[in-house]
Design a protein around this motif. Structure first.
Motif, PDB file in Angstrom:
ATOM      1  N   LEU A 272     -63.355 -15.677  15.254  1.00  0.00           N
ATOM      2  CA  LEU A 272     -62.213 -15.138  15.978  1.00  0.00           C
ATOM      3  C   LEU A 272     -61.888 -16.006  17.188  1.00  0.00           C
ATOM      4  O   LEU A 272     -60.731 -16.344  17.441  1.00  0.00           O
ATOM      5  N   LYS A 273     -62.919 -16.355  17.933  1.00  0.00           N
ATOM      6  CA  LYS A 273     -62.676 -17.211  19.090  1.00  0.00           C
ATOM      7  C   LYS A 273     -62.144 -18.561  18.655  1.00  0.00           C
ATOM      8  O   LYS A 273     -61.304 -19.162  19.317  1.00  0.00           O
ATOM      9  N   ARG A 274     -62.650 -19.037  17.521  1.00  0.00           N
ATOM     10  CA  ARG A 274     -62.235 -20.346  17.045  1.00  0.00           C
ATOM     11  C   ARG A 274     -60.747 -20.347  16.681  1.00  0.00           C
ATOM     12  O   ARG A 274     -60.064 -21.347  16.871  1.00  0.00           O
ATOM     13  N   VAL A 275     -60.272 -19.226  16.158  1.00  0.00           N
ATOM     14  CA  VAL A 275     -58.846 -19.139  15.844  1.00  0.00           C
ATOM     15  C   VAL A 275     -58.028 -19.442  17.085  1.00  0.00           C
ATOM     16  O   VAL A 275     -57.047 -20.181  17.041  1.00  0.00           O
ATOM     17  N   GLY A 276     -58.471 -18.897  18.198  1.00  0.00           N
ATOM     18  CA  GLY A 276     -57.772 -19.146  19.441  1.00  0.00           C
ATOM     19  C   GLY A 276     -57.699 -20.628  19.746  1.00  0.00           C
ATOM     20  O   GLY A 276     -56.632 -21.148  20.081  1.00  0.00           O
TER      21      GLY A 276
ATOM     22  N   TYR B 262     -58.279  -1.185  18.054  1.00  0.00           N
ATOM     23  CA  TYR B 262     -56.950  -0.947  18.587  1.00  0.00           C
ATOM     24  C   TYR B 262     -55.951  -1.899  17.921  1.00  0.00           C
ATOM     25  O   TYR B 262     -54.890  -1.485  17.448  1.00  0.00           O
ATOM     26  N   LEU B 263     -56.308  -3.176  17.916  1.00  0.00           N
ATOM     27  CA  LEU B 263     -55.419  -4.187  17.373  1.00  0.00           C
ATOM     28  C   LEU B 263     -55.050  -3.879  15.921  1.00  0.00           C
ATOM     29  O   LEU B 263     -53.873  -3.857  15.550  1.00  0.00           O
TER      30      LEU B 263
ATOM     31  N   VAL C  10     -56.164 -13.478  13.036  1.00  0.00           N
ATOM     32  CA  VAL C  10     -56.981 -12.613  13.889  1.00  0.00           C
ATOM     33  C   VAL C  10     -57.166 -11.244  13.239  1.00  0.00           C
ATOM     34  O   VAL C  10     -58.276 -10.703  13.207  1.00  0.00           O
ATOM     35  N   LEU C  11     -56.085 -10.696  12.713  1.00  0.00           N
ATOM     36  CA  LEU C  11     -56.160  -9.373  12.104  1.00  0.00           C
ATOM     37  C   LEU C  11     -57.088  -9.379  10.886  1.00  0.00           C
ATOM     38  O   LEU C  11     -57.869  -8.444  10.686  1.00  0.00           O
TER      39      LEU C  11
ATOM     40  N   ILE D  75     -54.311 -16.113  22.486  1.00  0.00           N
ATOM     41  CA  ILE D  75     -53.390 -16.029  21.359  1.00  0.00           C
ATOM     42  C   ILE D  75     -52.430 -14.865  21.551  1.00  0.00           C
ATOM     43  O   ILE D  75     -52.822 -13.800  22.021  1.00  0.00           O
ATOM     44  N   THR D  76     -51.180 -15.053  21.181  1.00  0.00           N
ATOM     45  CA  THR D  76     -50.236 -13.950  21.110  1.00  0.00           C
ATOM     46  C   THR D  76     -50.265 -13.404  19.689  1.00  0.00           C
ATOM     47  O   THR D  76     -49.862 -14.090  18.760  1.00  0.00           O
ATOM     48  N   VAL D  77     -50.782 -12.208  19.537  1.00  0.00           N
ATOM     49  CA  VAL D  77     -50.902 -11.622  18.197  1.00  0.00           C
ATOM     50  C   VAL D  77     -49.587 -10.992  17.761  1.00  0.00           C
ATOM     51  O   VAL D  77     -49.139 -11.186  16.632  1.00  0.00           O
ATOM     52  N   PHE D  78     -48.986 -10.246  18.658  1.00  0.00           N
ATOM     53  CA  PHE D  78     -47.751  -9.540  18.318  1.00  0.00           C
ATOM     54  C   PHE D  78     -46.538 -10.189  18.984  1.00  0.00           C
ATOM     55  O   PHE D  78     -46.539 -10.425  20.189  1.00  0.00           O
TER      56      PHE D  78
END
Lengths: 128, 128
Positions: free
Chosen positions: A80-84, B8-9, B66-67, B46-49
Motif C-alpha cells: 500500500l505504501k509502495r503504491v503511493g 472507512y475507505l 489502493v482499494l 495519494i488522492t484516492v477519490f
DNA sequence: CGACCTTACGCGTTACGTAACTATA
DNA sequence: TATAGTTACGTAACGCGTAAGGTCG
C-alpha cells in the motif's frame, strides 16, 4: 486488532521468541510489546506463544496460522505504501497563467486561493 | 496507517462514494469517516477519490490500486478472527483433583491460584 | 543471582462525536 | 434552499515509557 500488534507479534517470532530483542528491533519498549501481544491474543481468543512461566518456549498450532496471516497482511500494507511512491509525481506539472494587470490584481488572488485549497500539495505559486 | 482507515475507505467506495451512507453503515459519525479518509490519503501521498468541490465524483487510478489492496488486507484480517473461532474450544476440558483434606486446605489454594494465573480462560473451579 | 516477562501507573497523543461552516446542485 | 463534505473543538480512550514485581534457569 491493530497493525502494530501484528508487527510486534511477527517480530517476536522472528527474534526467536525473545520479547526484549523484538522490542529493540522495533525501537520501542519491551513492556509495550509484551502487552500488545497479550491484548491481541485475548482479542483473537488464541494463545499464540507457549509460555513456560515467563519465558516464551514455542508457538502453538493456531499461533502458526496467525503468524502466517499476519505476515501476509504486513506485506500487503507495505504494498500500500509502495503504491503511493509509484504514483508520486504523476499528477504534477506546471500551469502558467497570462492575463492583464487588472485581472491579476483583483481576480487572480481569490481564484488561486481556491485552487490551492483544492490541491493542497501545489508547492509553487510565483509571478513571472 | 490503521485498519479502520482502510475499512472507512473501502466502505465509502462500496456505498457509491457517499461518505454519509458509509458512516451510517459503519455506525459512526460522518466527519470521522471524512477525516480518516483524508488522513490516509495524506499518509500515502495519494488522492484516492476525485472531488468536485465537496462531492466525491470518482476514483483515481492509484485509488483503485489502493482499494484493491485494502480489500485484501481486510479479508485477511477477517481470516485472523476466524482462526480464533476455529480453534476455540480445542484447548478446553476438565481436570478433577482428588486429595486429602489437609492437602486441600493448605496446599491446593496456592497451586490453583498459579494455575489460573497461567491459564486465564479457565472458567470454573469448584469442589465436587 | 541473573535474565526476562508481566503488571502498575502517569503522560502525551489520537480518535471520535457535536456543532458550526461551506459549497454544490 | 437542501444536501453533503469539511473544519473546529472538547472529551474519552489508547498507546507508550518508566518503575516495580515475579518467576524460571
Amino acid at each position: 486488532m491493530k497493525l502494530q500488534q501484528l508487527r510486534y507479534l511477527v517480530e517476536v517470532a522472528r527474534q526467536g521468541l525473545n520479547v526484549s530483542e523484538a522490542a529493540e528491533a522495533l525501537h520501542t519498549s519491551q513492556p509495550g510489546v509484551s502487552k500488545q501481544v497479550r491484548l491481541l491474543e485475548d482479542e483473537l481468543g488464541i494463545t499464540v506463544f507457549e509460555r513456560s512461566g515467563k519465558r516464551l518456549t514455542g508457538i502453538t498450532e493456531p499461533g502458526k496460522a496467525v503468524l502466517e496471516i499476519s505476515e501476509r497482511i504486513l506485506r500487503e500494507a507495505d504494498n500500500l505504501k509502495r503504491v503511493g511512491e509509484e504514483y508520486a509525481g504523476e499528477d504534477t506539472g506546471s500551469l502558467n497563467i497570462a492575463t492583464t494587470h487588472t485581472q491579476a490584481r483583483y481576480v487572480l488572488p481569490a481564484v488561486v486561493s481556491r485552487f490551492l485549497g483544492r490541491w493542497p500539495k501545489s508547492p509553487h505559486v510565483a509571478p513571472g
